[in-house]
Design an enzyme around this catalytic site. Structure first.
Site, PDB file in Angstrom:
ATOM      1  N   GLY A   1      82.771  37.254  45.504  1.00  0.00           N
ATOM      2  CA  GLY A   1      83.493  36.967  46.290  1.00  0.00           C
ATOM      3  C   GLY A   1      82.672  35.086  46.021  1.00  0.00           C
TER       4      GLY A   1
ATOM      5  N   GLY B   1      83.528  32.457  47.333  1.00  0.00           N
ATOM      6  CA  GLY B   1      84.069  31.850  48.436  1.00  0.00           C
ATOM      7  C   GLY B   1      82.880  30.790  49.565  1.00  0.00           C
TER       8      GLY B   1
ATOM      9  N   ASP C   1      85.005  36.163  41.104  1.00  0.00           N
ATOM     10  CA  ASP C   1      86.003  36.329  42.388  1.00  0.00           C
ATOM     11  C   ASP C   1      87.291  36.860  41.329  1.00  0.00           C
ATOM     12  OD1 ASP C   1      87.945  35.663  44.552  1.00  0.00           O
ATOM     13  OD2 ASP C   1      86.208  33.764  45.066  1.00  0.00           O
TER      14      ASP C   1
ATOM     15  N   ARG D   1      86.390  35.158  59.442  1.00  0.00           N
ATOM     16  CA  ARG D   1      87.458  35.554  60.827  1.00  0.00           C
ATOM     17  C   ARG D   1      87.143  33.499  60.935  1.00  0.00           C
ATOM     18  NH1 ARG D   1      83.766  35.871  66.095  1.00  0.00           N
ATOM     19  NH2 ARG D   1      81.782  35.964  64.945  1.00  0.00           N
TER      20      ARG D   1
ATOM     21  N   ARG E   1      85.824  39.968  64.425  1.00  0.00           N
ATOM     22  CA  ARG E   1      85.570  41.167  63.376  1.00  0.00           C
ATOM     23  C   ARG E   1      86.280  41.879  62.970  1.00  0.00           C
ATOM     24  NH1 ARG E   1      80.011  39.459  65.641  1.00  0.00           N
ATOM     25  NH2 ARG E   1      79.165  37.398  64.959  1.00  0.00           N
TER      26      ARG E   1
ATOM     27  N   ASN F   1      90.287  44.169  55.184  1.00  0.00           N
ATOM     28  CA  ASN F   1      89.444  43.880  54.197  1.00  0.00           C
ATOM     29  C   ASN F   1      88.921  45.323  53.662  1.00  0.00           C
ATOM     30  OD1 ASN F   1      88.433  40.876  54.517  1.00  0.00           O
ATOM     31  ND2 ASN F   1      87.337  41.183  55.604  1.00  0.00           N
TER      32      ASN F   1
ATOM     33  N   SER G   1      80.292  41.177  53.472  1.00  0.00           N
ATOM     34  CA  SER G   1      81.696  41.893  54.181  1.00  0.00           C
ATOM     35  C   SER G   1      81.905  41.510  55.550  1.00  0.00           C
ATOM     36  CB  SER G   1      83.020  42.304  52.819  1.00  0.00           C
ATOM     37  OG  SER G   1      82.574  41.777  51.731  1.00  0.00           O
TER      38      SER G   1
ATOM     39  N   HIS H   1      76.621  44.656  64.489  1.00  0.00           N
ATOM     40  CA  HIS H   1      77.276  43.233  63.722  1.00  0.00           C
ATOM     41  C   HIS H   1      78.507  42.485  64.857  1.00  0.00           C
ATOM     42  CE1 HIS H   1      76.431  39.854  62.488  1.00  0.00           C
ATOM     43  NE2 HIS H   1      77.656  39.580  61.468  1.00  0.00           N
TER      44      HIS H   1
HETATM   45  N1  LIG Z   1      78.109  39.911  57.411  1.00  0.00           N
HETATM   46  C1  LIG Z   1      77.479  38.525  58.054  1.00  0.00           C
HETATM   47  O1  LIG Z   1      76.243  38.450  59.060  1.00  0.00           O
HETATM   48  C2  LIG Z   1      78.539  37.817  58.340  1.00  0.00           C
HETATM   49  C3  LIG Z   1      78.710  36.413  58.360  1.00  0.00           C
HETATM   50  C4  LIG Z   1      78.995  35.575  58.250  1.00  0.00           C
HETATM   51  C5  LIG Z   1      80.772  35.266  57.858  1.00  0.00           C
HETATM   52  N2  LIG Z   1      80.584  37.560  56.959  1.00  0.00           N
HETATM   53  C6  LIG Z   1      81.779  37.798  56.085  1.00  0.00           C
HETATM   54  O2  LIG Z   1      81.350  37.264  54.800  1.00  0.00           O
HETATM   55  C7  LIG Z   1      82.996  37.296  54.231  1.00  0.00           C
HETATM   56  C8  LIG Z   1      83.071  36.100  53.083  1.00  0.00           C
HETATM   57  O3  LIG Z   1      83.028  34.522  54.015  1.00  0.00           O
HETATM   58  P1  LIG Z   1      83.773  33.419  53.296  1.00  0.00           P
HETATM   59  O4  LIG Z   1      82.762  32.598  54.518  1.00  0.00           O
HETATM   60  O5  LIG Z   1      82.588  33.512  52.299  1.00  0.00           O
HETATM   61  O6  LIG Z   1      84.692  34.160  52.866  1.00  0.00           O
HETATM   62  P2  LIG Z   1      85.596  33.127  51.676  1.00  0.00           P
HETATM   63  O7  LIG Z   1      86.725  32.893  51.955  1.00  0.00           O
HETATM   64  O8  LIG Z   1      85.001  31.714  51.672  1.00  0.00           O
HETATM   65  O9  LIG Z   1      85.050  33.834  50.342  1.00  0.00           O
HETATM   66  C9  LIG Z   1      85.401  34.817  50.164  1.00  0.00           C
HETATM   67  C10 LIG Z   1      85.863  35.214  48.539  1.00  0.00           C
HETATM   68  O10 LIG Z   1      86.563  36.082  48.337  1.00  0.00           O
HETATM   69  C11 LIG Z   1      87.387  36.615  47.656  1.00  0.00           C
HETATM   70  N3  LIG Z   1      88.058  37.369  47.523  1.00  0.00           N
HETATM   71  C12 LIG Z   1      88.695  38.781  47.721  1.00  0.00           C
HETATM   72  N4  LIG Z   1      89.132  40.257  47.311  1.00  0.00           N
HETATM   73  C13 LIG Z   1      88.622  40.296  46.272  1.00  0.00           C
HETATM   74  C14 LIG Z   1      88.132  40.880  45.889  1.00  0.00           C
HETATM   75  N5  LIG Z   1      88.869  42.034  45.916  1.00  0.00           N
HETATM   76  N6  LIG Z   1      87.501  41.028  44.940  1.00  0.00           N
HETATM   77  C15 LIG Z   1      86.429  39.728  44.520  1.00  0.00           C
HETATM   78  N7  LIG Z   1      86.780  39.257  45.649  1.00  0.00           N
HETATM   79  C16 LIG Z   1      87.814  38.848  46.253  1.00  0.00           C
HETATM   80  C17 LIG Z   1      88.815  35.680  48.043  1.00  0.00           C
HETATM   81  O11 LIG Z   1      89.142  35.270  46.888  1.00  0.00           O
HETATM   82  C18 LIG Z   1      87.495  34.520  48.456  1.00  0.00           C
HETATM   83  O12 LIG Z   1      86.893  33.694  47.241  1.00  0.00           O
HETATM   84  C19 LIG Z   1      84.280  37.566  55.894  1.00  0.00           C
HETATM   85  O13 LIG Z   1      84.333  38.620  55.438  1.00  0.00           O
HETATM   86  C20 LIG Z   1      82.956  37.277  56.662  1.00  0.00           C
HETATM   87  O14 LIG Z   1      83.316  37.867  57.871  1.00  0.00           O
HETATM   88  C21 LIG Z   1      79.977  37.990  57.542  1.00  0.00           C
END
Ligand SMILES: NC(=O)c1ccc[n+]([C@@H]2O[C@H](COP(=O)([O-])OP(=O)(O)OC[C@H]3O[C@@H](n4cnc5c(N)ncnc54)[C@H](O)[C@@H]3O)[C@@H](O)[C@H]2O)c1
Length: 313
Positions: A11, A13, A35, A86, A92, A99, A123, A179
């Site tokens: 990922g 992102g 990605d 989100r 979540r 997801n 994630s 979480h």
């Molecule tokens: N655990 C925690 O404490 C916590 C905290 C914040 C965010 N998150 C979670 O983390 C995740 C990512 O957040 P973000 O802000 O980086 O999101 P983002 O949208 O900026 O990045 C996510 C990336 O995942 C990629 N992706 C989608 N399907 C994929 C696959 N099959 N293989 C590889 N990559 C793939 C997307 O193309 C995107 O670039 C979200 O689910 C968010 O809810 C968790």
């Protein structure tokens, strides 16, 4: 001859980019930013920008973007952020339908290409996603954890420090459980350099801080329109560093329970020692009755999402 560690970030992102920046800056190893094919050029561009950053900041880690799992072959550490974050108004758990196929895709590829990696899942919904990752890969419970507790504890510690008017460096606190909005800040063990935090902060203020901590992620989603990424990335990197440098750090992480705290076949946040063997030990704390009751409520919430996941297998 010593070799450089290989770090796969799944990922590219918001969190993925920040993870790459931190891993490179700390020279934890060489970084692959993966990605999906539609985002391959984006991942490559981000990687190049970050690699050029090394010429200014002075790090030698290589950072490359890819949409080819073969490039991740033999990674030492994988940090998974694949999936959608989100939006305001979403919980979540609302992310589970989108997801779930993503974590399954990632798990199948990771099993094939990176069977020995120490894996940190980020994630959401976190506790269910890390459960599914372990189920699909069949990896050992030492080799996979979820990141949430380090972040939630950081939020709790910051709010406590600001209220008490002390340095964040002196506040020690842990948030356990799932979480979600039922997470469990452990007030009985929260200290300001060893002194009970309750000595410095009135009960009603403490209650308000607990509530703000539980909604801490949502507060940022409402402000930014997407989820936090700086502190989440730092939290995961602290966990990766504990593994890569065999630090034996005691960190709250979503770990696979087999009877600890009275729960089985479930990932929830508990204190674990992370060192060179991954999750080396789950620590059972003497919680108060009120904390045990909160943990029970939180575990039930996690179980309900895991049940949704299990129904689709
Ligand atoms: N655990 C925690 O404490 C916590 C905290 C914040 C965010 N998150 C979670 O983390 C995740 C990512 O957040 P973000 O802000 O980086 O999101 P983002 O949208 O900026 O990045 C996510 C990336 O995942 C990629 N992706 C989608 N399907 C994929 C696959 N099959 N293989 C590889 N990559 C793939 C997307 O193309 C995107 O670039 C979200 O689910 C968010 O809810 C968790």
């Amino acid at each position: 001859m010593a070799t450089r560690k290989k770090i796969g970030l799944i990922g590219a992102g918001n969190i993925g980019g920040e993870l790459a920046r931190l891993c490179a800056n700390k020279e934890l190893g060489d970084v692959w930013l993966y990605d999906i094919p539609a985002k391959e050029n984006f991942a490559k561009g981000k990687a190049l920008d970050l690699e050029q950053n090394g010429s200014i900041l002075g790090y030698d880690s290589s950072i490359r973007g890819t949409a080819n799992w073969a490039d991740l072959e033999g990674a030492d550490v994988l940090i998974i952020t694949a999936g959608i974050p989100r939006k305001p108004g979403q919980s979540r758990d609302d992310l589970v339908v989108t997801n779930l196929p993503i974590i399954r895709d990632v798990a199948n590829n990771a099993k094939k290409h990176c069977p020995n990696a120490f894996v940190i899942v980020i994630s959401n919904p976190l506790d269910a996603m890390v459960y599914e990752y372990k189920r699909v890969t069949g990896c050992s419970k030492q080799k996979v954890v979820g990141m949430a507790g380090v972040l939630d504890s950081a939020r709790f510690q910051l709010f406590l420090a600001r209220e008490a008017g002390v340095s964040v460096k002196d506040v020690r606190a842990m948030v356990l459980g799932g979480h979600g909005d039922d997470m469990v800040p452990i007030v009985s063990m929260c200290t300001i350099n060893g002194a009970p935090a309750t000595q410095f902060i009135a009960k009603e203020k403490l209650d308000a801080i607990i509530e703000r901590t539980r909604k801490g992620g949502g507060e940022i989603v409402n402000l930014m329109g997407t989820s936090a990424y700086y502190a989440p990335a730092s939290a995961a990197v602290a966990m990766a560093e504990a593994y890569l440098h065999d630090q034996k750090r005691l960190l709250p992480c979503a770990a696979y329970l087999e009877g600890e705290y009275g729960y089985k076949d479930l990932f929830i946040g508990v204190p674990v020692f992370i060192g060179g063997n991954g999750v080396e030990k789950i620590v059972q704390l003497p919680l108060t009755d009120a904390e045990k009751a909160m943990l029970e409520k939180s575990a039930k919430s996690v179980q309900s999402v895991v049940d949704v996941v299990k129904k689709t297998t």
